[in-house]
Design a protein around this motif. Structure first.
Motif, PDB file in Angstrom:
ATOM      1  N   VAL A 169      49.219  40.111  43.942  1.00  0.00           N
ATOM      2  CA  VAL A 169      48.598  39.453  42.797  1.00  0.00           C
ATOM      3  C   VAL A 169      47.123  39.220  43.121  1.00  0.00           C
ATOM      4  O   VAL A 169      46.782  38.666  44.174  1.00  0.00           O
ATOM      5  CB  VAL A 169      49.290  38.113  42.467  1.00  0.00           C
ATOM      6  CG1 VAL A 169      48.620  37.454  41.261  1.00  0.00           C
ATOM      7  CG2 VAL A 169      50.772  38.332  42.213  1.00  0.00           C
ATOM      8  N   TYR A 170      46.265  39.667  42.220  1.00  0.00           N
ATOM      9  CA  TYR A 170      44.820  39.528  42.375  1.00  0.00           C
ATOM     10  C   TYR A 170      44.268  38.584  41.317  1.00  0.00           C
ATOM     11  O   TYR A 170      44.829  38.462  40.232  1.00  0.00           O
ATOM     12  CB  TYR A 170      44.129  40.887  42.224  1.00  0.00           C
ATOM     13  CG  TYR A 170      44.521  41.883  43.279  1.00  0.00           C
ATOM     14  CD1 TYR A 170      43.876  41.909  44.506  1.00  0.00           C
ATOM     15  CD2 TYR A 170      45.544  42.798  43.043  1.00  0.00           C
ATOM     16  CE1 TYR A 170      44.242  42.835  45.481  1.00  0.00           C
ATOM     17  CE2 TYR A 170      45.913  43.718  44.018  1.00  0.00           C
ATOM     18  CZ  TYR A 170      45.258  43.731  45.235  1.00  0.00           C
ATOM     19  OH  TYR A 170      45.622  44.637  46.196  1.00  0.00           O
ATOM     20  N   GLN A 171      43.142  37.957  41.603  1.00  0.00           N
ATOM     21  CA  GLN A 171      42.441  37.112  40.645  1.00  0.00           C
ATOM     22  C   GLN A 171      41.223  37.887  40.156  1.00  0.00           C
ATOM     23  O   GLN A 171      40.445  38.399  40.967  1.00  0.00           O
ATOM     24  CB  GLN A 171      42.004  35.798  41.309  1.00  0.00           C
ATOM     25  CG  GLN A 171      41.551  34.748  40.332  1.00  0.00           C
ATOM     26  CD  GLN A 171      42.690  34.230  39.471  1.00  0.00           C
ATOM     27  OE1 GLN A 171      43.796  34.007  39.937  1.00  0.00           O
ATOM     28  NE2 GLN A 171      42.414  34.033  38.198  1.00  0.00           N
ATOM     29  N   GLY A 209      43.879  35.155  34.342  1.00  0.00           N
ATOM     30  CA  GLY A 209      42.980  35.949  35.158  1.00  0.00           C
ATOM     31  C   GLY A 209      43.693  36.653  36.294  1.00  0.00           C
ATOM     32  O   GLY A 209      43.070  37.156  37.217  1.00  0.00           O
ATOM     33  N   ARG A 210      45.010  36.707  36.222  1.00  0.00           N
ATOM     34  CA  ARG A 210      45.791  37.322  37.299  1.00  0.00           C
ATOM     35  C   ARG A 210      46.223  38.739  36.940  1.00  0.00           C
ATOM     36  O   ARG A 210      46.563  39.024  35.797  1.00  0.00           O
ATOM     37  CB  ARG A 210      47.003  36.471  37.628  1.00  0.00           C
ATOM     38  CG  ARG A 210      46.556  35.143  38.207  1.00  0.00           C
ATOM     39  CD  ARG A 210      47.643  34.421  38.868  1.00  0.00           C
ATOM     40  NE  ARG A 210      47.057  33.223  39.471  1.00  0.00           N
ATOM     41  CZ  ARG A 210      47.631  32.537  40.414  1.00  0.00           C
ATOM     42  NH1 ARG A 210      48.801  32.896  40.869  1.00  0.00           N
ATOM     43  NH2 ARG A 210      47.049  31.477  40.917  1.00  0.00           N
ATOM     44  N   VAL A 211      46.220  39.580  37.962  1.00  0.00           N
ATOM     45  CA  VAL A 211      46.657  40.955  37.817  1.00  0.00           C
ATOM     46  C   VAL A 211      47.710  41.201  38.894  1.00  0.00           C
ATOM     47  O   VAL A 211      47.426  41.084  40.086  1.00  0.00           O
ATOM     48  CB  VAL A 211      45.484  41.948  37.989  1.00  0.00           C
ATOM     49  CG1 VAL A 211      45.976  43.380  37.870  1.00  0.00           C
ATOM     50  CG2 VAL A 211      44.394  41.671  36.961  1.00  0.00           C
ATOM     51  N   THR A 212      48.927  41.514  38.454  1.00  0.00           N
ATOM     52  CA  THR A 212      50.025  41.771  39.373  1.00  0.00           C
ATOM     53  C   THR A 212      50.203  43.279  39.492  1.00  0.00           C
ATOM     54  O   THR A 212      50.373  43.966  38.481  1.00  0.00           O
ATOM     55  CB  THR A 212      51.327  41.114  38.864  1.00  0.00           C
ATOM     56  OG1 THR A 212      51.092  39.715  38.705  1.00  0.00           O
ATOM     57  CG2 THR A 212      52.471  41.337  39.842  1.00  0.00           C
ATOM     58  N   VAL A 213      50.159  43.763  40.728  1.00  0.00           N
ATOM     59  CA  VAL A 213      50.248  45.198  40.988  1.00  0.00           C
ATOM     60  C   VAL A 213      51.464  45.471  41.868  1.00  0.00           C
ATOM     61  O   VAL A 213      51.633  44.844  42.909  1.00  0.00           O
ATOM     62  CB  VAL A 213      48.974  45.716  41.691  1.00  0.00           C
ATOM     63  CG1 VAL A 213      49.060  47.218  41.925  1.00  0.00           C
ATOM     64  CG2 VAL A 213      47.730  45.362  40.896  1.00  0.00           C
TER      65      VAL A 213
END
Length: 98
Positions: free
Chosen positions: A33-35, A68-72
């Protein structure tokens, strides 16, 4: 139903709709998970998802503007700099892992 709206997920560029549930997570898959700053709408989510999806080994991306989170989800750990470059290409800023 408000449950779907509350999950903050929108239709992805491939036409599928997510509810925050894990998709495409095979055994051994890595979830990171990225911000990201600058996302404000579904278009932003789609742009980021499209760029990150192009990274080799990525099986799914869920971007959520509200948090604002991106789950990869990927087959192996990703190089953070490759993810940063993809987010930058989409016009947003990766601030780090969430």
């Amino acid at each position: 139903m408000t449950t779907e709206a509350k999950s903050g997920s929108c239709c992805t560029p491939d036409g599928s709709c997510g509810t925050g549930a894990s998709t495409g997570a095979e055994a051994g898959a890595v979830t990171t998970v990225y911000q990201v700053t600058g996302m404000t709408c579904g278009h932003c989510e789609g742009a980021i998802s499209q760029e990150i999806s192009a990274i080799a080994g990525v099986s799914s991306v869920t971007a959520t503007a509200a948090t604002g989170r991106v789950t990869v989800v990927s087959a192996a750990p990703l190089d953070d700099e490759a993810v940063r470059a993809a987010v930058d290409e989409a016009g947003y800023e990766l601030t780090g892992r969430a």
